[in-house]
Design a protein around this motif. Structure first.
Motif, PDB file in Angstrom:
ATOM      1  N   LYS A 168       0.819  -1.215   0.000  1.00 45.62           N
ATOM      2  CA  LYS A 168       0.000   0.000   0.000  1.00 45.62           C
ATOM      3  C   LYS A 168       0.852   1.265   0.000  1.00 45.62           C
ATOM      4  N   LEU A 169       1.816   1.347   0.912  1.00 42.82           N
ATOM      5  CA  LEU A 169       2.627   2.565   1.026  1.00 42.82           C
ATOM      6  C   LEU A 169       3.448   2.777  -0.239  1.00 42.82           C
ATOM      7  N   ARG A 170       4.067   1.723  -0.739  1.00 39.38           N
ATOM      8  CA  ARG A 170       4.866   1.852  -1.958  1.00 39.38           C
ATOM      9  C   ARG A 170       3.998   2.279  -3.137  1.00 39.38           C
ATOM     10  N   SER A 171       2.795   1.729  -3.218  1.00 43.52           N
ATOM     11  CA  SER A 171       1.889   2.079  -4.308  1.00 43.52           C
ATOM     12  C   SER A 171       1.493   3.551  -4.235  1.00 43.52           C
ATOM     13  N   PHE A 172       1.222   4.033  -3.011  1.00 44.33           N
ATOM     14  CA  PHE A 172       0.823   5.442  -2.858  1.00 44.33           C
ATOM     15  C   PHE A 172       1.961   6.377  -3.238  1.00 44.33           C
ATOM     16  N   LEU A 173       3.166   6.093  -2.761  1.00 46.50           N
ATOM     17  CA  LEU A 173       4.308   6.942  -3.098  1.00 46.50           C
ATOM     18  C   LEU A 173       4.584   6.921  -4.593  1.00 46.50           C
ATOM     19  N   THR A 174       4.333   5.770  -5.215  1.00 51.44           N
ATOM     20  CA  THR A 174       4.509   5.674  -6.666  1.00 51.44           C
ATOM     21  C   THR A 174       3.553   6.590  -7.409  1.00 51.44           C
ATOM     22  N   LEU A 175       2.387   6.817  -6.812  1.00 48.04           N
ATOM     23  CA  LEU A 175       1.323   7.561  -7.504  1.00 48.04           C
ATOM     24  C   LEU A 175       1.430   9.078  -7.355  1.00 48.04           C
ATOM     25  N   LEU A 176       2.373   9.574  -6.567  1.00 52.07           N
ATOM     26  CA  LEU A 176       2.411  11.017  -6.289  1.00 52.07           C
ATOM     27  C   LEU A 176       2.512  11.840  -7.574  1.00 52.07           C
ATOM     28  N   GLY A 177       3.355  11.415  -8.508  1.00 54.59           N
ATOM     29  CA  GLY A 177       3.496  12.162  -9.757  1.00 54.59           C
ATOM     30  C   GLY A 177       2.196  12.214 -10.542  1.00 54.59           C
ATOM     31  N   VAL A 178       1.507  11.071 -10.635  1.00 53.22           N
ATOM     32  CA  VAL A 178       0.230  11.029 -11.352  1.00 53.22           C
ATOM     33  C   VAL A 178      -0.819  11.862 -10.630  1.00 53.22           C
ATOM     34  N   ILE A 179      -0.847  11.784  -9.301  1.00 48.81           N
ATOM     35  CA  ILE A 179      -1.822  12.565  -8.521  1.00 48.81           C
ATOM     36  C   ILE A 179      -1.622  14.057  -8.756  1.00 48.81           C
ATOM     37  N   LEU A 180      -0.365  14.522  -8.689  1.00 43.75           N
ATOM     38  CA  LEU A 180      -0.083  15.941  -8.919  1.00 43.75           C
ATOM     39  C   LEU A 180      -0.466  16.355 -10.335  1.00 43.75           C
ATOM     40  N   ALA A 181      -0.185  15.503 -11.309  1.00 40.96           N
ATOM     41  CA  ALA A 181      -0.510  15.825 -12.699  1.00 40.96           C
ATOM     42  C   ALA A 181      -2.005  15.966 -12.895  1.00 40.96           C
ATOM     43  N   VAL A 182      -2.759  15.002 -12.403  1.00 37.21           N
ATOM     44  CA  VAL A 182      -4.210  15.026 -12.587  1.00 37.21           C
ATOM     45  C   VAL A 182      -4.837  16.171 -11.793  1.00 37.21           C
ATOM     46  N   THR A 183      -4.353  16.410 -10.587  1.00 36.16           N
ATOM     47  CA  THR A 183      -4.878  17.524  -9.783  1.00 36.16           C
ATOM     48  C   THR A 183      -4.677  18.852 -10.503  1.00 36.16           C
ATOM     49  N   THR A 184      -3.476  19.060 -11.032  1.00 37.85           N
ATOM     50  CA  THR A 184      -3.185  20.293 -11.770  1.00 37.85           C
ATOM     51  C   THR A 184      -4.080  20.431 -12.993  1.00 37.85           C
ATOM     52  N   LEU A 185      -4.200  19.358 -13.763  1.00 39.27           N
ATOM     53  CA  LEU A 185      -4.995  19.413 -14.991  1.00 39.27           C
ATOM     54  C   LEU A 185      -6.458  19.698 -14.705  1.00 39.27           C
TER      55      LEU A 185
END
Length: 446
Positions: free
Chosen positions: A55-72
């Motif tokens: 779970k933790l590794r998956s969440f940290l992996t997603l930070l870039g995608v989360i920031l990208a989608v949030t910005t868009l």
């Protein structure tokens, strides 16, 4: 041939270590399906199990995608809200209405100085267009200036109020909503009547607790009787749209007009289909009356709501371009992280892959599983990013005056982009997993 004992001891002939109990418990019940092919639903379930295991590794992996989608999503919400706001508050000239003006839309200092040399739109040109413009159902005229006004008797001052002289049909063409009393009439214009129609700011300032109809307002040395009040329009980018008084155009020409002052004409076409033809006809008539050579540019401006919106969208397009650039950077970073994590996952699960291959799984099944994991991982990041952006937009609407509106296209685009990034950056890890030698994979330490 040697066999692996039920208790998991080492096979002396093959030298292949036994299958750990945890791998057997997770994999073997599922692996029987590989003989006939794995279903998409089963592959999706396996992907979710793999993500839940880290779970933790998956969440940290997603930070870039989360920031990208949030910005868009956040930027698309702001742009969509501003576009709707401008279309409703600024570019809303009225039904099938376009403008004829001296200046038009000015986008540079050079264009402004050049427009200063243009001749003014005169009352004579307005009257001639009324008589000759066949594709128009109505033409309204407006001219005005900002001055300070006072309430008669009380001496209350209201600064920078727009005193506008308007033609009798102005209310109909501009779709002015009357709150009380009446709009200006043809009789008022014919008799140069000293009457006025006031905005809600003037009403609240001067007549907060009384009926304003029949009361008087003093502007400069002139006094006007209030005959009607307007429904409030509110603010546009913090600027009030209700601080005005309207007086008959003939009265304005008699008492206020300056020689260098130009009229603004609001032309209402017969219907939407006649808009372009009406603009062309008005342009042709004005060019003929002003004796403009056919190669010369217009010395006046004809434009409608579409022109205003095009200018506005070109401005917001720059903001959107910056957002796309930031989103691209975040997505690339997030995609590379996803690829690295998936490569690490392939290394960790080498023996599991060998077991699946030995029980009948084909290369395409292994590729499908790892690409599905990568796509699901990125999609979950997209969903989290959309949720974060929605919260930011809701918070922004509550604490600021910036109009925001999240379009469905932003949500769909964000999900598609995030899933696509997961699929793209999952190709290499999936191919590496599929190309592992089954025997060597089985020999790997768990």
């Amino acid at each position: 041939m040697g066999t692996t004992p039920i208790d998991g001891s080492m096979d002396g002939l093959t030298g292949i270590p036994p299958v750990p109990a945890v791998v057997r418990a997770r994999s073997i019940p599922v692996l029987g399906k590989f003989r006939d092919g794995v279903t998409i639903l089963e592959t999706f379930r396996l992907a979710l199990e793999a993500l839940r295991a880290h779970k933790l590794r998956s969440f940290l992996t997603l930070l870039g995608v989360i920031l990208a989608v949030t910005t868009l999503v956040a930027v698309m919400s702001v742009v969509a809200g501003l576009n709707f706001y401008v279309a409703d508050k600024v570019a809303n000239l009225g039904a099938n209405v376009y403008l004829i003006d001296r200046f038009g839309i000015i986008t540079s200092a050079d264009a402004f100085f050049k427009a200063q040399r243009r001749p003014v739109i005169t009352l004579d040109e307005y009257q001639r267009l009324e008589e000759n413009l066949k594709t128009a159902s109505a033409i309204a005229a407006e001219g005005g200036q900002s001055i300070d006004i006072r309430s008669e008797g009380k001496g209350i001052l209201l600064q920078n109020t727009s005193v506008n002289g308007v033609s009798p049909n102005y209310g109909d063409v501009r779709s002015v909503n009357v709150a009380s009393g009446r709009m200006l009439t043809q009789a008022d214009d014919l008799h140069h009547a000293p009457v006025c129609f006031i905005g809600s700011d003037v009403e609240k300032k001067f007549f907060a607790n009384v009926d304003p109809i029949g009361k008087t307002i003093r502007a400069g040395t002139h006094t006007y009787e209030v005959v009607g009040t307007a429904v409030a329009l509110g603010n546009v980018f913090g600027q009030s749209q209700d601080n005005y008084i309207l007086i008959p155009l003939s009265t304005y020409y008699k008492e206020w007009r300056r020689p260098t002052e130009s009229l603004t004409l609001f032309v209402q076409a017969q219907n939407t289909e006649f808009m372009a033809a009406s603009e062309d006809e008005a342009r042709m008539l004005l060019r003929a009356w002003r004796h403009i050579p056919w190669k010369a540019e217009d010395n006046f401006a004809v434009f409608g709501s579409d022109s205003i919106m095009d200018l506005w969208k070109s401005i917001t397009g720059n903001l959107f371009a910056v957002a796309v650039g930031l989103t691209a950077v975040f997505l690339v970073v997030g995609g590379i992280v996803i690829m690295n994590i998936m490569l690490a996952s392939v290394t960790e699960r080498t023996r599991e892959i060998g077991i699946r291959r030995s029980l009948g799984a084909r290369k395409k099944h292994i590729m499908m599983q790892f690409m599905t994991e990568s796509a699901v991982l990125a999609s979950i990041g997209g969903i989290i990013g959309i949720a974060v952006a929605y919260l930011l937009v809701t918070l922004g609407r509550s604490i600021t005056s910036i109009p925001m509106k999240t379009p469905m296209s932003a949500i769909i685009l964000s999900l598609c982009v995030s899933t696509g990034v997961g699929l793209f950056f999952g190709i290499y890890p999936a191919m590496r997993a599929a190309n592992l030698d089954p025997i060597e994979a089985l020999r790997a330490e768990s």
